[in-house]
Design a protein around this motif. Sequence first.
Motif, short mmCIF file in Angstrom:
data_model
loop_
_atom_site.label_atom_id
_atom_site.label_comp_id
_atom_site.label_asym_id
_atom_site.label_seq_id
_atom_site.Cartn_x
_atom_site.Cartn_y
_atom_site.Cartn_z
N CYS A 104 0.83 -1.21 0.00
CA CYS A 104 0.00 0.00 0.00
C CYS A 104 0.86 1.26 0.00
CB CYS A 104 -0.89 0.02 1.24
SG CYS A 104 -2.05 -1.33 1.35
N LEU B 244 -6.51 4.52 5.59
CA LEU B 244 -6.36 4.06 4.21
C LEU B 244 -7.70 4.00 3.49
CD1 LEU B 244 -3.73 1.18 4.62
CD2 LEU B 244 -3.38 3.40 3.50
N TYR C 101 -5.68 1.36 8.96
CA TYR C 101 -6.65 0.89 7.99
C TYR C 101 -7.81 1.87 7.82
CZ TYR C 101 -4.70 -3.61 6.69
OH TYR C 101 -3.92 -4.60 6.15
N GLU D 86 -9.12 7.50 2.37
CA GLU D 86 -8.45 8.26 1.29
C GLU D 86 -9.15 8.13 -0.02
OE1 GLU D 86 -4.33 7.09 1.21
OE2 GLU D 86 -3.85 8.70 2.55
#
Length: 138
Positions: A11, A135, A132, A138
């Motif tokens: 990632c 993430l 998480y 986003e």
Amino acid sequence: MNALQEELRDCGFIILGFPSNQFGKQEPGAPAEILPGLKYVRPGKGFVPNFQLFSKDDVNGENEQGVYTFLKNSCSPVGGDLGDHVGRLFWEPMRISDIKWNFEKFLVGPDGKPIMRWHPSIEVPEVRADIYKHLVSE
């Protein structure tokens, strides 16, 4: 932290480690002794970090690294005081925004802006969950 680095590497997530001897004098060795100390002493059992370790330096006080001045000025302090470690903290001046103890963590976004900060007592599963959440948003 090794498992978290491995899990999130694809990632674009990167863990950076900054050794410091300001917390109970737990990192007294010369720079060349840091990696062997991790591998054979603490945590030992052949541990080798899979993330970048920077040079040992100050994270608090008059001679703190600029990156820590930036991080601490960008994120609210964690915890109300320096706790019961005061006799084992080695810097001056002490500020409420200081890093409280080893393993305090910061999350910095891909744009270089600090997003959050975790108290050193926060365990990796909670850190992972917060990452998480970021993430996904986003």
